[in-house]
Motif scaffolding. Structure first.
Motif, PDB file in Angstrom:
ATOM      1  N   GLN A  54       0.833  -1.203   0.000  1.00 44.14           N
ATOM      2  CA  GLN A  54       0.000   0.000   0.000  1.00 44.14           C
ATOM      3  C   GLN A  54       0.870   1.257   0.000  1.00 44.14           C
ATOM      4  OE1 GLN A  54      -2.210   0.673   3.624  1.00 44.14           O
ATOM      5  NE2 GLN A  54      -3.704   1.953   2.580  1.00 44.14           N
ATOM      6  N   THR A 105      -5.902  11.456   0.696  1.00 41.27           N
ATOM      7  CA  THR A 105      -7.193  10.774   0.648  1.00 41.27           C
ATOM      8  C   THR A 105      -7.939  11.066  -0.652  1.00 41.27           C
ATOM      9  OG1 THR A 105      -8.167  12.592   1.919  1.00 41.27           O
ATOM     10  CG2 THR A 105      -7.479  10.637   3.158  1.00 41.27           C
ATOM     11  N   TYR A 107      -6.672  10.894  -3.407  1.00 41.49           N
ATOM     12  CA  TYR A 107      -6.084   9.958  -4.363  1.00 41.49           C
ATOM     13  C   TYR A 107      -6.105   8.527  -3.826  1.00 41.49           C
ATOM     14  CZ  TYR A 107      -4.655  14.299  -6.519  1.00 41.49           C
ATOM     15  OH  TYR A 107      -4.669  15.545  -7.110  1.00 41.49           O
ATOM     16  N   GLY A 108      -6.900   8.298  -2.783  1.00 42.12           N
ATOM     17  CA  GLY A 108      -7.059   6.952  -2.236  1.00 42.12           C
ATOM     18  C   GLY A 108      -5.945   6.502  -1.315  1.00 42.12           C
ATOM     19  N   LEU A 109      -5.172   7.443  -0.777  1.00 41.85           N
ATOM     20  CA  LEU A 109      -4.048   7.091   0.086  1.00 41.85           C
ATOM     21  C   LEU A 109      -4.272   7.583   1.511  1.00 41.85           C
ATOM     22  CD1 LEU A 109      -1.078   8.218  -2.208  1.00 41.85           C
ATOM     23  CD2 LEU A 109      -2.205   6.004  -2.150  1.00 41.85           C
TER      24      LEU A 109
END
Length: 160
Positions: A54, A105, A107-109
């Motif tokens: 991740q 967040t 960008y999904g991080l």
């Protein structure tokens, strides 16, 4: 190049007060801080790391470096490394390389913020380009991305 639409849309939709600060093109957060006449402690930089499989957004003051040993302890794994330029380009397709905002967040991080940034009322960061920074209150940022606060900066003679 203006700040990416992804960033602007999210900040506007959430009614977050922020200022866009144009500046001469700069490729290091410390130089941006000098150009804008703000303390380096208040200028945040983003370092993307890969933890196992991740990617994670880490945010720390411009003057410090990320301490991978500290991050390995925080995440409980030895599989922590810096993301490659190609990986960063893929994760932040609408941002200039090296000017990613700390809004991982979007960008999904997940976002991890170094504790040293949380003491100031406002902070500054690159808005996705090398010629525009964003100023906002730290607590507005925290309410937007819900970061994990930890200590992971490296300074001389420091250990975790």
């Amino acid at each position: 190049m203006p700040i990416p639409r992804t960033v602007k849309t999210r900040l506007d939709r959430e009614h977050v007060h922020y200022d866009v600060l144009p500046h001469p093109q700069a490729f290091r957060a410390a130089v941006v801080a000098q150009t804008l006449h703000v303390p380096e402690q208040q200028m945040a930089k983003v370092v993307i790391v890969k933890v196992k499989t991740q990617f994670v957004t880490t945010v720390l003051p411009a003057r410090w470096r990320v301490d991978l040993q500290c991050l390995r302890k925080i995440f409980g794994t030895h599989r922590v490394r810096l993301a490659t330029e190609q990986e960063i380009k893929e994760l932040f397709p609408d941002c200039e390389l090296g000017a990613m905002p700390p809004l991982g967040t979007l960008y999904g991080l997940p976002v991890y913020v170094d504790r040293s940034l949380t003491g100031d009322e406002q902070f500054f960061f690159e808005g996705g380009t090398h010629s525009e920074a964003i100023r906002m209150r730290y607590w507005d940022f925290a309410a937007l991305v819900f970061p994990v606060v930890a200590e992971f900066h490296r300074e001389p003679m420091a250990t975790c």
